[in-house]
Design an enzyme around this catalytic site. Structure first.
Site, mmCIF file in Angstrom:
data_model
loop_
_atom_site.group_PDB
_atom_site.id
_atom_site.type_symbol
_atom_site.label_atom_id
_atom_site.label_comp_id
_atom_site.label_asym_id
_atom_site.label_seq_id
_atom_site.Cartn_x
_atom_site.Cartn_y
_atom_site.Cartn_z
ATOM 1 N N GLU A 137 10.436 1.069 10.128
ATOM 2 C CA GLU A 137 11.442 2.098 9.788
ATOM 3 C C GLU A 137 10.768 3.436 10.021
ATOM 4 O O GLU A 137 9.866 3.819 9.274
ATOM 5 C CB GLU A 137 11.884 1.949 8.326
ATOM 6 C CG GLU A 137 12.667 0.689 8.036
ATOM 7 C CD GLU A 137 14.103 0.737 8.529
ATOM 8 O OE1 GLU A 137 14.519 1.775 9.086
ATOM 9 O OE2 GLU A 137 14.812 -0.274 8.363
ATOM 10 N N GLU A 155 10.769 16.385 15.087
ATOM 11 C CA GLU A 155 11.207 16.093 13.721
ATOM 12 C C GLU A 155 10.429 17.012 12.781
ATOM 13 O O GLU A 155 9.213 16.862 12.626
ATOM 14 C CB GLU A 155 10.910 14.632 13.357
ATOM 15 C CG GLU A 155 11.331 14.305 11.934
ATOM 16 C CD GLU A 155 10.858 12.940 11.417
ATOM 17 O OE1 GLU A 155 9.773 12.485 11.795
ATOM 18 O OE2 GLU A 155 11.595 12.362 10.606
ATOM 19 N N LYS A 184 0.840 -1.207 0.000
ATOM 20 C CA LYS A 184 0.000 0.000 0.000
ATOM 21 C C LYS A 184 0.873 1.255 0.000
ATOM 22 O O LYS A 184 1.610 1.493 0.956
ATOM 23 C CB LYS A 184 -0.886 0.027 1.251
ATOM 24 C CG LYS A 184 -1.852 1.206 1.243
ATOM 25 C CD LYS A 184 -2.515 1.412 2.589
ATOM 26 C CE LYS A 184 -1.714 2.301 3.498
ATOM 27 N NZ LYS A 184 -1.558 3.674 3.013
ATOM 28 N N CYS A 231 14.067 10.813 5.908
ATOM 29 C CA CYS A 231 14.094 10.319 7.295
ATOM 30 C C CYS A 231 15.470 10.525 7.908
ATOM 31 O O CYS A 231 15.579 10.848 9.087
ATOM 32 C CB CYS A 231 13.675 8.854 7.345
ATOM 33 S SG CYS A 231 14.642 7.781 6.282
HETATM 34 P P1 NAD Z 1 2.798 8.222 8.270
HETATM 35 O O1 NAD Z 1 3.171 7.384 9.433
HETATM 36 O O2 NAD Z 1 1.752 9.246 8.418
HETATM 37 O O3 NAD Z 1 2.279 7.287 7.062
HETATM 38 C C1 NAD Z 1 3.067 6.223 6.542
HETATM 39 C C2 NAD Z 1 2.151 5.195 5.902
HETATM 40 O O4 NAD Z 1 1.329 4.601 6.915
HETATM 41 C C3 NAD Z 1 1.188 5.754 4.860
HETATM 42 O O5 NAD Z 1 1.068 4.816 3.817
HETATM 43 C C4 NAD Z 1 -0.121 5.868 5.646
HETATM 44 O O6 NAD Z 1 -1.267 5.808 4.822
HETATM 45 C C5 NAD Z 1 -0.040 4.652 6.541
HETATM 46 N N1 NAD Z 1 -0.817 4.738 7.786
HETATM 47 C C6 NAD Z 1 -1.297 5.852 8.412
HETATM 48 N N2 NAD Z 1 -1.912 5.507 9.573
HETATM 49 C C7 NAD Z 1 -1.807 4.157 9.673
HETATM 50 C C8 NAD Z 1 -2.222 3.214 10.664
HETATM 51 N N3 NAD Z 1 -2.856 3.583 11.770
HETATM 52 N N4 NAD Z 1 -1.936 1.913 10.459
HETATM 53 C C9 NAD Z 1 -1.262 1.520 9.358
HETATM 54 N N5 NAD Z 1 -0.842 2.361 8.392
HETATM 55 C C10 NAD Z 1 -1.115 3.668 8.540
HETATM 56 O O7 NAD Z 1 4.159 8.829 7.726
HETATM 57 P P2 NAD Z 1 4.373 9.839 6.507
HETATM 58 O O8 NAD Z 1 3.938 11.194 6.936
HETATM 59 O O9 NAD Z 1 3.793 9.226 5.265
HETATM 60 O O10 NAD Z 1 5.967 9.780 6.362
HETATM 61 C C11 NAD Z 1 6.832 10.605 7.063
HETATM 62 C C12 NAD Z 1 7.499 9.868 8.207
HETATM 63 O O11 NAD Z 1 8.119 8.686 7.732
HETATM 64 C C13 NAD Z 1 8.604 10.668 8.870
HETATM 65 O O12 NAD Z 1 8.511 10.539 10.267
HETATM 66 C C14 NAD Z 1 9.877 10.014 8.363
HETATM 67 O O13 NAD Z 1 11.002 10.194 9.188
HETATM 68 C C15 NAD Z 1 9.449 8.590 8.273
HETATM 69 N N6 NAD Z 1 10.301 7.833 7.347
HETATM 70 C C16 NAD Z 1 11.148 6.880 7.845
HETATM 71 C C17 NAD Z 1 12.005 6.185 7.003
HETATM 72 C C18 NAD Z 1 12.971 5.145 7.521
HETATM 73 O O14 NAD Z 1 13.496 4.372 6.717
HETATM 74 N N7 NAD Z 1 13.225 5.075 8.821
HETATM 75 C C19 NAD Z 1 11.978 6.451 5.625
HETATM 76 C C20 NAD Z 1 11.108 7.432 5.165
HETATM 77 C C21 NAD Z 1 10.262 8.104 6.014
#
Ligand code: NAD
Length: 470
Positions: free
Chosen positions: A242, A372, A169, A276
């Protein structure tokens, strides 16, 4: 651009019954629709993946590797189409968008070079004990919007190589490239091996709670990661998380400010600071603080921010409206606290643009330091003692990555060993390889991606005791 984007379920296109609007962040305007999967479509995807699992698990690994290479070639063959789509939905300028598409294809090919080890824990006169690493079943992949293609490939490659099947997804903010890649790979993997579904806020929790998944591989924020872990606990699904970071970079007084400033700047602002592992707190030694601050400010004023589809722009918009509001709120808070903001070049009025912004030596407990940002606002912090700066760098719930800049690589390496993070770069930034695990410390993650350790996260160990003839 295709007129309709379809999900891939059991090897065929599924247009969906409801739709999400997809906006171009450079304009804020809706330019496409993506399917918003309902529970029936999720069930169909999980069923298809479950039916495909035994056959794919028993397919020789050499055949699975060959399929990954063909998948990479299909992506390369559609690089320009995917690049245009990427710019439109994600906002990143063309060069960086193309690098992500080609990087994803390269990553798939490199992943195809990995092997599942068989460990021998005993090979004596009476018996041989082999530990194999076998696939788990159906994997749920959930991906964010900042590197939507590469981070999807980081899951698809190892999960499928290990013999699992998958339901993937993308983020509702960036579903299109992933849906398109699902379409392109329909002829590459047998039906049901790779299913791609898109949907709104409700779909992620439905997936993590679904009993048909053996494993969840999640990339996103720490807050969502906690929810994923809670949901997975009910039936003890395996998880890899991650998550977010608030990475510190430490600049020692012996650096050549002019030589390193642009690299340090890019390490913070690449992809409009939506990385990230970007530098999110920049600690600069007092002796060079003013010179480095002024150099970084000049860069912020001179590097163009604008619509990624127009040549020459180095940085694009913030990717989506909620994130834009979060970043603006952080900048407003800094202003309200009376902190000194050093603003970069003016940005377009349309879309979700924020000027690249530096904050001049704010207090350590200000929101812009503690949270962050995940957007183009970077606190510059002064230090004069190495032990003190290491303590400040480590004083966070996060532990994703960090960097140390110095002319003395040995001194920098000694500092690197004292940072509580999964990765530390010395005199470089934002590097990763398909063979090196990315693993967050503390609340930045759980488990790891990439390399053999990342591949093994999609397997379980299975020990077989084999007697030898007397
Ligand atoms: P997010 O957590 O809002 O969403 C990530 C994904 O999770 C999306 O596909 C979203 O639709 C889904 N999602 C949302 N709520 C959910 C739930 N309750 N259960 C399951 N899935 C759900 O994050 P974002 O705003 O899309 O991304 C930014 C964040 O991601 C930042 O904190 C960044 O640091 C982190 N990030 C981490 C890495 C890494 O490798 N550590 C890489 C990229 C981004």
């Amino acid at each position: 651009m295709p007129e309709q984007f379809t999900m891939t379920i059991d090897g065929v296109g599924v247009p969906g019954r409801a739709f999400l609007e997809v906006r171009n962040p450079a304009t804020g305007a809706v330019f496409a629709q993506a399917p918003d999967a309902d529970t029936e479509e999720l069930e169909a995807a999980v069923d298809a993946a479950a039916r495909a699992f035994p056959g794919w698990r028993d397919t020789p690994i050499t055949t699975r590797k060959a399929a990954l290479v063909r998948a990479a070639e299909a992506i390369e063959a559609h690089c320009e189409e995917l690049t245009q789509l990427f710019v439109a939905e994600q906002g990143r300028p063309i060069l960086g968008a193309r690098m992500e598409i080609l990087g994803a294809a390269m990553w798939l090919k490199a992943t195809a070079m990995l092997d599942l080890p068989v460990d021998l824990t005993e090979d004596s006169a009476t018996r041989r004990i082999e530990v194999h690493h076998v696939p788990l079943g159906v994997v749920c992949g959930i991906v964010p919007w900042n590197f939507p293609v590469l981070l999807a490939i980081w899951k698809i490659g190892p999960a499928l190589l290990a013999g699992n099947t998958m339901v993937l997804k993308p983020s509702p903010f960036t579903p299109l490239c992933t849906l398109r890649i699902g379409e392109l790979l329909r002829g590459v993997f047998p039906p049901g091996v790779l299913n791609v579904i898109s949907g709104g806020d409700a779909l992620g929790p439905l997936m993590t709670a679904h009993p048909g998944f053996a494993k969840i591989s999640f990339t996103g924020s720490t807050a969502t990661g906690r929810r994923v872990m809670e949901s997975a606990a009910k039936d003890l699904k395996r998880i890899t998380l991650e998550l977010g970071g608030n990475d510190a970079a430490i600049v020692l007084p012996d650096v050549d400010v002019d030589a390193v400033a642009e690299q340090i700047f890019e390490g913070a602002f690449h992809n409009t600071a939506q990385v990230c592992v970007a530098t999110k707190r920049l600690y600069i030694h007092a002796d060079i603080y003013d010179a480095m601050r002024d150099r970084l400010h000049t860069l912020a004023q001179s590097l163009p921010v604008g619509d990624g589809s127009q040549q020459g722009n180095r940085y694009g918009p913030v990717q989506n409206e909620p994130q834009y509001r979060r970043v603006c709120a952080l900048i407003d808070d800094a202003r309200a606290q009376g902190l000194t903001l050093l603003e970069g070049a003016p940005v377009p009025d349309s879309g979700y643009f924020v000027p690249l912004t530096l904050v001049d030596n704010p207090p350590e407990d200000s929101r812009v330091v503690v949270e962050e940002a995940f957007g183009p606002v970077l606190p510059l912090l002064k230090f004069d003692d190495v032990d003190d700066v290491i303590a400040r760098a480590n004083d966070t719930e996060y532990g994703l990555a960090g960097a140390v800049w110095s002319a003395d690589v040995e001194a920098a390496t000694a500092i690197a060993h004292r940072l509580d993070t999964g990765t530390v770069w010395i005199n470089q930034n934002l590097q990763s390889t398909p063979f090196t695990p990315l693993a967050g410390a503390k609340q930045s993650g759980f488990g790891q991606e990439n390399g053999v350790p990342g591949l093994l996260e999609f397997t379980r160990p299975k020990a077989i005791f084999i007697p030898k003839a007397a």
